[in-house]
Design a protein around this motif. Structure first.
Motif, PDB file in Angstrom:
ATOM      1  N   HIS B 117       0.780  -1.089   0.047  1.00 52.52           N
ATOM      2  CA  HIS B 117       0.217   0.116   0.045  1.00 52.52           C
ATOM      3  C   HIS B 117       0.764   1.341   0.006  1.00 52.52           C
ATOM      4  CE1 HIS B 117      -3.896  -2.223   1.857  1.00 52.52           C
ATOM      5  NE2 HIS B 117      -3.237  -2.760   0.794  1.00 52.52           N
ATOM      6  N   VAL B 118       0.903   2.081  -1.226  1.00 50.04           N
ATOM      7  CA  VAL B 118       1.716   3.283  -1.187  1.00 50.04           C
ATOM      8  C   VAL B 118       0.745   4.525  -1.709  1.00 50.04           C
ATOM      9  CG1 VAL B 118       3.903   1.932  -1.625  1.00 50.04           C
ATOM     10  CG2 VAL B 118       2.426   2.476  -3.428  1.00 50.04           C
ATOM     11  N   PRO B 119       1.193   5.496  -1.146  1.00 53.26           N
ATOM     12  CA  PRO B 119       0.329   6.558  -1.758  1.00 53.26           C
ATOM     13  C   PRO B 119       0.562   6.898  -3.181  1.00 53.26           C
ATOM     14  CG  PRO B 119       2.164   7.400  -0.467  1.00 53.26           C
ATOM     15  CD  PRO B 119       2.183   6.017  -0.360  1.00 53.26           C
ATOM     16  N   ARG B 120      -0.660   7.599  -3.780  1.00 54.72           N
ATOM     17  CA  ARG B 120      -0.282   8.076  -5.085  1.00 54.72           C
ATOM     18  C   ARG B 120       0.657   8.943  -5.330  1.00 54.72           C
ATOM     19  NH1 ARG B 120      -6.474   8.901  -6.754  1.00 54.72           N
ATOM     20  NH2 ARG B 120      -7.447   7.767  -5.049  1.00 54.72           N
ATOM     21  N   ARG B 121       1.376   9.205  -6.547  1.00 55.58           N
ATOM     22  CA  ARG B 121       2.143  10.038  -6.893  1.00 55.58           C
ATOM     23  C   ARG B 121       1.714  11.486  -6.513  1.00 55.58           C
ATOM     24  NH1 ARG B 121       6.054   9.335 -10.800  1.00 55.58           N
ATOM     25  NH2 ARG B 121       5.280  11.511 -11.852  1.00 55.58           N
ATOM     26  N   ASP B 122       2.632  12.442  -6.207  1.00 59.93           N
ATOM     27  CA  ASP B 122       2.570  13.732  -5.864  1.00 59.93           C
ATOM     28  C   ASP B 122       1.943  14.442  -7.051  1.00 59.93           C
ATOM     29  OD1 ASP B 122       3.162  13.293  -3.238  1.00 59.93           O
ATOM     30  OD2 ASP B 122       5.350  13.917  -3.470  1.00 59.93           O
ATOM     31  N   THR B 123       2.377  14.212  -8.082  1.00 63.67           N
ATOM     32  CA  THR B 123       1.947  14.685  -9.423  1.00 63.67           C
ATOM     33  C   THR B 123       1.603  13.816 -10.186  1.00 63.67           C
ATOM     34  OG1 THR B 123       3.868  16.527  -8.902  1.00 63.67           O
ATOM     35  CG2 THR B 123       2.723  16.435 -11.051  1.00 63.67           C
ATOM     36  N   PRO B 124       0.303  13.889 -10.537  1.00 59.56           N
ATOM     37  CA  PRO B 124      -0.047  12.658 -11.628  1.00 59.56           C
ATOM     38  C   PRO B 124       0.340  12.989 -12.938  1.00 59.56           C
ATOM     39  CG  PRO B 124      -1.962  13.731 -10.571  1.00 59.56           C
ATOM     40  CD  PRO B 124      -0.861  14.755 -10.091  1.00 59.56           C
ATOM     41  N   ARG B 125       0.486  11.954 -13.703  1.00 61.73           N
ATOM     42  CA  ARG B 125       1.006  11.918 -15.038  1.00 61.73           C
ATOM     43  C   ARG B 125      -0.058  12.438 -15.878  1.00 61.73           C
ATOM     44  NH1 ARG B 125       3.704   7.293 -13.250  1.00 61.73           N
ATOM     45  NH2 ARG B 125       5.918   7.371 -13.862  1.00 61.73           N
ATOM     46  N   THR B 126       0.252  13.300 -17.072  1.00 63.51           N
ATOM     47  CA  THR B 126      -0.555  13.651 -18.010  1.00 63.51           C
ATOM     48  C   THR B 126      -1.389  12.598 -18.814  1.00 63.51           C
ATOM     49  OG1 THR B 126       0.990  14.479 -19.211  1.00 63.51           O
ATOM     50  CG2 THR B 126      -0.120  16.051 -17.643  1.00 63.51           C
ATOM     51  N   ALA B 127      -0.349  11.641 -19.113  1.00 66.91           N
ATOM     52  CA  ALA B 127      -0.633  10.334 -20.061  1.00 66.91           C
ATOM     53  C   ALA B 127      -0.066   9.022 -19.347  1.00 66.91           C
ATOM     54  CB  ALA B 127      -0.292  10.659 -21.519  1.00 66.91           C
ATOM     55  N   VAL B 128      -1.057   8.236 -18.938  1.00 68.19           N
ATOM     56  CA  VAL B 128      -0.622   6.750 -18.625  1.00 68.19           C
ATOM     57  C   VAL B 128      -0.809   6.022 -19.927  1.00 68.19           C
ATOM     58  CG1 VAL B 128      -0.872   5.000 -17.027  1.00 68.19           C
ATOM     59  CG2 VAL B 128      -0.801   7.372 -16.049  1.00 68.19           C
ATOM     60  N   PRO B 129      -0.063   5.106 -20.269  1.00 69.04           N
ATOM     61  CA  PRO B 129      -0.341   4.548 -21.215  1.00 69.04           C
ATOM     62  C   PRO B 129      -1.468   3.223 -21.063  1.00 69.04           C
ATOM     63  CG  PRO B 129       2.004   4.232 -21.043  1.00 69.04           C
ATOM     64  CD  PRO B 129       1.556   5.216 -19.662  1.00 69.04           C
ATOM     65  N   ALA B 130      -2.331   2.824 -21.955  1.00 66.57           N
ATOM     66  CA  ALA B 130      -3.029   1.914 -21.826  1.00 66.57           C
ATOM     67  C   ALA B 130      -2.387   0.603 -21.154  1.00 66.57           C
ATOM     68  CB  ALA B 130      -3.720   1.562 -23.217  1.00 66.57           C
ATOM     69  N   GLY B 141      -4.790  -1.765 -10.025  1.00 63.41           N
ATOM     70  CA  GLY B 141      -5.642  -1.962 -11.232  1.00 63.41           C
ATOM     71  C   GLY B 141      -4.681  -1.685 -12.438  1.00 63.41           C
ATOM     72  N   VAL B 142      -5.543  -1.664 -13.546  1.00 61.32           N
ATOM     73  CA  VAL B 142      -4.915  -1.520 -14.901  1.00 61.32           C
ATOM     74  C   VAL B 142      -5.519  -0.737 -15.623  1.00 61.32           C
ATOM     75  CG1 VAL B 142      -4.083  -2.930 -17.032  1.00 61.32           C
ATOM     76  CG2 VAL B 142      -4.739  -4.240 -14.973  1.00 61.32           C
ATOM     77  N   TYR B 143      -4.974   0.237 -16.239  1.00 71.17           N
ATOM     78  CA  TYR B 143      -5.721   1.362 -17.026  1.00 71.17           C
ATOM     79  C   TYR B 143      -6.065   1.088 -18.294  1.00 71.17           C
ATOM     80  CZ  TYR B 143      -3.841   5.071 -13.732  1.00 71.17           C
ATOM     81  OH  TYR B 143      -3.509   5.982 -12.801  1.00 71.17           O
ATOM     82  N   PRO B 144      -7.466   1.146 -18.654  1.00 71.42           N
ATOM     83  CA  PRO B 144      -7.820   0.486 -19.898  1.00 71.42           C
ATOM     84  C   PRO B 144      -7.573   1.118 -21.070  1.00 71.42           C
ATOM     85  CG  PRO B 144      -9.809   1.151 -18.213  1.00 71.42           C
ATOM     86  CD  PRO B 144      -8.266   1.542 -17.619  1.00 71.42           C
ATOM     87  N   ARG B 145      -7.397   2.443 -20.974  1.00 71.17           N
ATOM     88  CA  ARG B 145      -6.972   3.186 -22.167  1.00 71.17           C
ATOM     89  C   ARG B 145      -6.092   4.464 -21.682  1.00 71.17           C
ATOM     90  NH1 ARG B 145     -10.582   8.162 -23.302  1.00 71.17           N
ATOM     91  NH2 ARG B 145     -11.612   8.679 -21.405  1.00 71.17           N
ATOM     92  N   ARG B 146      -5.077   4.953 -22.771  1.00 72.10           N
ATOM     93  CA  ARG B 146      -4.452   5.994 -22.332  1.00 72.10           C
ATOM     94  C   ARG B 146      -5.198   7.276 -21.520  1.00 72.10           C
ATOM     95  NH1 ARG B 146       0.130   9.066 -24.786  1.00 72.10           N
ATOM     96  NH2 ARG B 146      -0.406  11.028 -24.929  1.00 72.10           N
ATOM     97  N   SER B 147      -4.781   7.577 -20.434  1.00 72.31           N
ATOM     98  CA  SER B 147      -5.402   8.674 -19.727  1.00 72.31           C
ATOM     99  C   SER B 147      -4.291   9.264 -18.700  1.00 72.31           C
ATOM    100  CB  SER B 147      -6.641   8.116 -19.030  1.00 72.31           C
ATOM    101  OG  SER B 147      -6.325   7.105 -18.073  1.00 72.31           O
ATOM    102  N   PRO B 148      -4.793  10.635 -18.276  1.00 69.00           N
ATOM    103  CA  PRO B 148      -4.010  10.927 -16.971  1.00 69.00           C
ATOM    104  C   PRO B 148      -4.152  10.059 -15.823  1.00 69.00           C
ATOM    105  CG  PRO B 148      -5.590  12.693 -17.830  1.00 69.00           C
ATOM    106  CD  PRO B 148      -6.087  11.291 -18.288  1.00 69.00           C
ATOM    107  N   GLY B 149      -3.252  10.036 -14.956  1.00 67.90           N
ATOM    108  CA  GLY B 149      -3.308   9.305 -13.721  1.00 67.90           C
ATOM    109  C   GLY B 149      -2.374   9.416 -12.626  1.00 67.90           C
ATOM    110  N   GLY B 150      -2.715   9.150 -11.442  1.00 69.03           N
ATOM    111  CA  GLY B 150      -1.364   9.208 -10.337  1.00 69.03           C
ATOM    112  C   GLY B 150      -1.473   8.164  -9.774  1.00 69.03           C
ATOM    113  N   TRP B 151      -1.607   7.058 -10.197  1.00 66.83           N
ATOM    114  CA  TRP B 151      -1.185   5.792  -9.562  1.00 66.83           C
ATOM    115  C   TRP B 151       0.386   5.439  -9.884  1.00 66.83           C
ATOM    116  CZ3 TRP B 151      -5.425   1.451  -8.817  1.00 66.83           C
ATOM    117  CH2 TRP B 151      -6.499   2.182  -8.237  1.00 66.83           C
ATOM    118  N   GLN B 152       1.064   4.646  -9.084  1.00 69.06           N
ATOM    119  CA  GLN B 152       2.326   4.220  -9.205  1.00 69.06           C
ATOM    120  C   GLN B 152       2.495   3.060 -10.157  1.00 69.06           C
ATOM    121  OE1 GLN B 152       4.609   6.091  -7.510  1.00 69.06           O
ATOM    122  NE2 GLN B 152       3.579   6.755  -5.340  1.00 69.06           N
TER     123      GLN B 152
END
Lengths: 277, 182
Positions: B117-130, B141-152
C-alpha cells in the motif's frame, strides 16, 4: 443525410444515454436536458429515445439532403420553438445563438442514425464513448421517419433567470461546516465558465468543510453536489464520473437537474433545501 | 460498510433485483453501494443476513504482466522492499475487482498485500499508457486506455481491458478474480 455547415462551439449527438452501466465505470451520458430532447422527439413523431443534436449557446447550421420534419426545444433560439416544421431537401437549418439558457435540442424525423455504442448514440465527453463532437463538414445519416406526430405545438418551459434547485442534504453533509449549510441555503452561486456536460462548477462563496480528508471512492448520482477541497461545489450533469473521492454533500431533485443544465455561465443558481423522503 | 469486500457482498446480493428491472443503477464503490430505483425496495430487509452470507466468486482472469514500470524503484523505496520483492509479492497475490470507476473498464482490485500500500504520486502523469498495471492505497488496477493518472506504475500488459465493441466490453467487472502472471 445532414451535412454540418457550421458545427458551433460544442454540438453533440445525444439520446437517453447509457444508464445501467455505471458499475462498469460507464457514465450515463445522454442529453443534459433530457425532458427537452424527449419533447423534441415527440413533436416529430420519433420514439423519445431517438438521437438528436444538443447545441451549446451558439447553435449550429445544417444542410438537409432529404426533406424532414424537425423540432427545436430547450434553450430558445431565433427559430420556431416547440413546434414541428419542415426543412425541405437541400434546405438549410440555422440554429442561432440562444436567447436564454444554454442547450438547444434538435430532433429530426427518423432520428440520427449514427452507429450506437453500448446501446446509445450519445457523445460522452468524460470517457470518449460515442461519436466525436460535430465538426464542420461532418455528415449525419438519418433513420426512416415514422408517421407524423399528433401534436402541433406545445408550450415550452421558460428558462429561469435565477433557477432555484431543490436540494436534499447528504449523504456526506457531515463534511459541511455549519456555516456552509447556511450558505448553501442562502447564497446565490454563479455558474463558472469552466462548466461542461460533466458538471456545473459553481463560483461564489467557497463553502467551509468540517474536515478535509478524502473519502474512499463513492458512487455518484446525477445531480450530486460534490465539494472538492477548494470549497467550490460541482453539480454533476449527464457525463459525470461514476465514482469519486470528494464528498457529495447534497443531491439536486431530479426534476430540477434540467434547469441546472440550462444555466449558462454567470447565471446565479440558488438551492432550496428540502427534507428527505 | 467496513471494507470493499463487504460493499461487494451487498452489491452481489442486490444483483438479482437489478436483473429483474427493479433497480435502475446498482454501483458498488469502496465502502458504499449506490441503489437507484423508483420505488426504492426495502433495503434493510433485503440486506439482512447479507454480511454473513458467502459471496459467489466471479470468474478468474489471468493477466500477463511485464514488470518494468517507471515507478518500481519508487515503490521499492516507499515499501523498503527490493524491486524484485515488490514484483514477486504483487504477482503472488490473488485479487478481486471490488468496483469500477474512473474510466470504463477500470477495476479497483482488492487483495493488494498491505506492505504494497503506497500513496499516489504527488504529481499525476498527464498520460498513462493503456495497459499500465499500477498501485495506489489499498488498490491495484490496470489502465484500460491512455489517460491521465496518479497511480504508481509497476508494469504493463497487452491484455485489452475495455473494448466497447466486445461483449462483454469490460474484461474486469465487480466480482472478477484476477491473477497477474509474469
Amino acid at each position: 443525410m445532414i451535412t454540418v455547415l457550421r458545427a458551433g462551439p460544442l454540438t453533440t449527438v445525444q439520446d437517453l444515454g447509457r444508464p445501467g452501466l455505471a458499475q462498469l465505470g460507464v457514465p450515463r451520458s445522454g442529453a443534459a436536458d433530457l425532458p427537452a430532447l424527449r419533447l423534441a422527439n415527440r413533436l416529430v413523431g420519433n420514439p423519445e429515445g431517438a438521437a438528436g443534436l444538443e447545441t451549446t449557446l451558439l447553435g449550429c447550421a445544417l444542410r438537409f439532403g432529404t426533406g424532414r420534419w424537425v423540432a427545436l426545444t430547450g434553450a430558445p433560439v431565433p427559430a420556431p420553438m416547440g413546434v414541428p416544421f419542415r426543412v425541405p431537401a437541400g434546405g438549410t437549418l440555422e440554429i442561432g445563438t440562444a436567447l436564454a439558457g444554454l442547450r438547444t435540442y434538435l430532433a429530426v424525423g427518423g432520428g440520427l442514425a449514427v452507429p450506437a455504442t453500448l446501446g446509445s448514440r450519445s457523445t460522452d465527453l468524460l470517457s470518449g464513448l460515442g461519436p466525436a463532437p460535430l465538426r464542420d463538414g461532418d455528415t449525419l445519416p438519418l433513420g426512416d421517419p415514422g408517421p407524423p406526430a399528433a401534436v402541433d405545438a406545445v408550450p415550452l418551459p421558460p428558462v429561469a433567470a435565477e433557477p432555484v434547485l431543490r436540494l436534499r442534504f447528504g449523504p456526506r453533509d457531515d463534511r459541511l461546516a455549519p456555516a456552509a449549510r447556511r450558505m448553501l441555503a442562502a447564497e446565490a452561486f454563479p455558474v463558472s465558465p469552466d462548466s461542461d456536460r460533466i458538471g456545473v462548477r459553481l463560483a461564489g462563496p467557497a463553502l467551509p468543510r468540517s474536515r478535509t480528508d478524502e473519502l474512499p471512492s463513492e458512487p455518484i448520482v446525477l445531480g450530486s453536489v460534490q465539494l472538492p477541497p477548494d470549497g467550490r461545489p460541482v453539480l454533476f450533469l449527464a457525463d459525470h464520473p461514476t465514482t469519486g473521492g470528494y464528498p457529495v454533500v447534497g443531491v439536486v431533485h431530479p426534476a430540477d437537474v434540467p434547469a441546472a443544465a440550462q444555466a449558462r455561465p454567470g447565471t446565479r443558481l440558488r438551492f432550496r433545501p428540502v427534507p428527505p423522503g | 460498510m467496513a471494507d470493499a469486500a463487504e460493499a461487494r457482498a451487498v452489491y452481489a446480493a442486490l444483483l438479482p433485483l437489478r436483473d429483474a428491472g427493479r433497480i435502475t443503477e446498482l454501483v458498488p464503490a469502496a465502502r458504499t453501494v449506490l441503489v437507484e430505483a423508483d420505488p426504492l425496495p426495502d433495503l434493510p430487509a433485503l440486506l439482512a443476513g447479507v454480511r454473513a452470507g458467502p459471496v459467489v466468486p466471479g470468474r478468474t482472469v489471468e493477466i500477463a504482466v511485464t514488470y518494468d514500470g517507471p515507478d518500481l524503484a519508487e515503490v521499492a523505496r516507499l515499501t523498503g522492499l527490493a524491486v524484485a520483492e515488490v514484483v514477486r509479492r504483487h504477482a503472488a497475490a490473488e485479487y478481486v475487482v471490488a468496483f469500477s470507476g474512473f474510466a470504463p473498464g477500470f477495476g479497483y482490485l482488492t487483495g493488494l498485500p498491505a506492505e504494497l500500500h503506497v500513496p499516489r504520486r504527488d504529481t499525476p502523469r498527464t498520460a498513462v499508457p493503456a495497459g499500465s498495471v499500477a498501485v495506489a492505497g489499498e488498490f491495484t488496477g490496470v489502465y484500460p486506455r491512455r489517460s491521465p493518472g496518479g497511480w504508481q506504475l509497476l508494469g504493463r500488459t497487452a491484455a485489452v481491458l475495455w473494448d466497447a465493441e466486445r461483449e462483454p466490453p469490460a474484461l474486469l467487472v465487480p466480482g472478477t478474480r484476477v491473477r497477474f502472471t509474469r
